[in-house]
Design a protein around this motif. Structure first.
Motif, PDB file in Angstrom:
ATOM      1  N   PRO A   8       0.836  -1.208   0.000  1.00  0.00           N
ATOM      2  CA  PRO A   8       0.000   0.000   0.000  1.00  0.00           C
ATOM      3  C   PRO A   8       0.867   1.252   0.000  1.00  0.00           C
ATOM      4  N   THR A   9       0.247   2.429  -0.069  1.00  0.00           N
ATOM      5  CA  THR A   9       1.025   3.669  -0.038  1.00  0.00           C
ATOM      6  C   THR A   9       1.382   4.056   1.393  1.00  0.00           C
ATOM      7  N   HIS A  10       0.487   3.763   2.316  1.00  0.00           N
ATOM      8  CA  HIS A  10       0.723   4.050   3.726  1.00  0.00           C
ATOM      9  C   HIS A  10       0.281   2.864   4.570  1.00  0.00           C
ATOM     10  N   LEU A  11       0.955   2.692   5.698  1.00  0.00           N
ATOM     11  CA  LEU A  11       0.653   1.559   6.563  1.00  0.00           C
ATOM     12  C   LEU A  11       1.032   1.922   7.995  1.00  0.00           C
ATOM     13  N   GLY A 105       9.511   3.116  -7.562  1.00  0.00           N
ATOM     14  CA  GLY A 105       8.123   3.403  -7.255  1.00  0.00           C
ATOM     15  C   GLY A 105       8.057   4.550  -6.260  1.00  0.00           C
ATOM     16  N   ASN A 106       6.828   4.962  -5.911  1.00  0.00           N
ATOM     17  CA  ASN A 106       6.661   6.078  -4.981  1.00  0.00           C
ATOM     18  C   ASN A 106       6.755   5.652  -3.516  1.00  0.00           C
TER      19      ASN A 106
ATOM     20  N   GLY B  40       8.843  13.143  -0.389  1.00  0.00           N
ATOM     21  CA  GLY B  40       8.076  11.965  -0.029  1.00  0.00           C
ATOM     22  C   GLY B  40       7.741  11.027  -1.166  1.00  0.00           C
ATOM     23  N   ARG B  41       8.363  11.210  -2.321  1.00  0.00           N
ATOM     24  CA  ARG B  41       8.036  10.354  -3.458  1.00  0.00           C
ATOM     25  C   ARG B  41       9.248   9.541  -3.875  1.00  0.00           C
ATOM     26  N   GLY B  42       9.088   8.766  -4.933  1.00  0.00           N
ATOM     27  CA  GLY B  42      10.183   7.932  -5.409  1.00  0.00           C
ATOM     28  C   GLY B  42      11.277   8.744  -6.076  1.00  0.00           C
ATOM     29  N   LEU B  43      12.409   8.102  -6.279  1.00  0.00           N
ATOM     30  CA  LEU B  43      13.549   8.758  -6.907  1.00  0.00           C
ATOM     31  C   LEU B  43      13.466   8.609  -8.423  1.00  0.00           C
ATOM     32  N   VAL B  44      13.949   9.634  -9.105  1.00  0.00           N
ATOM     33  CA  VAL B  44      13.964   9.637 -10.565  1.00  0.00           C
ATOM     34  C   VAL B  44      15.406   9.701 -11.034  1.00  0.00           C
TER      35      VAL B  44
END
Lengths: 113, 114
Positions: A8-11, A105-106, B40-44
């Motif tokens: 998930p995105t948060h947990l 990924g994010n 707070g996001r992924g790396l590029v």
């Protein structure tokens, strides 16, 4: 062309519990790496999977384990969670080879209370 | 443990100015890569420079590598507010297995003001 997706995105978990994070690599990629990123720090390498086997491992305890499936997707499992496991967990995919850049990924934001 | 150390830790500039970030590392490398991360996001992935290369360009980015000093620099020219992010260098060592493990530095937080 779908990139790397994580769920998930948060947990939020409690100390002592177990957690499973999931990752689908970018289309065409065969190698998955997992990183842990604490707040304000750079990502730290956990391990890397290729052909369903762990190929490299960073300095993380055995509480951290993983798996790669035939479709190249991957899971990261963490047992006996500690407060210090709170972090952003990043999955990255690539093509096997020395100079292949990583596609990230994010991430999954894990909070352990 | 971190392989690389970025300098400065934080950098604040105006739009249109150039931004230079430096990275130092400790062991021999096969290649060095620069990545960008929005909050707070992924790396590029931005750019990869091999150990036998000294300079590489990509759009407004210029990367240099000095293996004798174990250091690299990233120059962003004519910066824009959209360049605001954290920038990380990552080194890949020589692996007999053929699989590279990227070791990231501590990052530089860049703020570009309009």
């Amino acid at each position: 062309d779908a990139g790397v997706t994580q769920s998930p995105t948060h947990l939020i978990k409690t100390r002592g519990q177990q957690v499973t994070l999931r990752c689908s690599p970018k289309s065409g990629h065969d190698t998955v790496s997992w990183y842990q990123q604490a707040l304000g720090q750079g990502p730290q390498f956990i391990f890397q999977y290729y052909e369903e086997e762990e190929r490299q491992r960073g300095n993380f305890p055995d509480r951290f384990s993983g798996h790669q499936f035939p479709n190249y997707s991957s899971e990261l499992n963490v047992n006996a969670l500690l407060l210090g496991d709170s972090a952003l967990y990043l999955c990255a995919s690539s093509l096997a080879g020395r100079n292949s850049p990583l596609h990230f990924g994010n991430g999954t934001r894990l909070t352990v209370t | 443990s971190q392989q690389g150390e970025e300098d400065p830790q934080a950098l604040s500039i105006q739009e249109g100015e150039n931004a230079t970030m430096n990275c130092s590392y400790k062991t021999s490398i096969n290649n060095l890569q620069w990545y960008r991360q929005n909050s707070g996001r992924g790396l590029v992935h931005l750019i990869l420079i091999r150990s036998n290369e000294r300079e590489k360009h990509s759009g407004r980015l210029r990367v240099t590598l000095d293996t004798s000093k174990k250091s690299s620099s990233l120059l962003i020219t004519a910066s824009r507010a959209a360049d605001t992010a954290s920038y990380f260098c990552a080194t890949a060592g020589f692996m007999n297995t053929g699989f590279q493990k990227l070791v990231f530095g501590t990052g530089t937080r860049l703020l570009v003001s309009p």
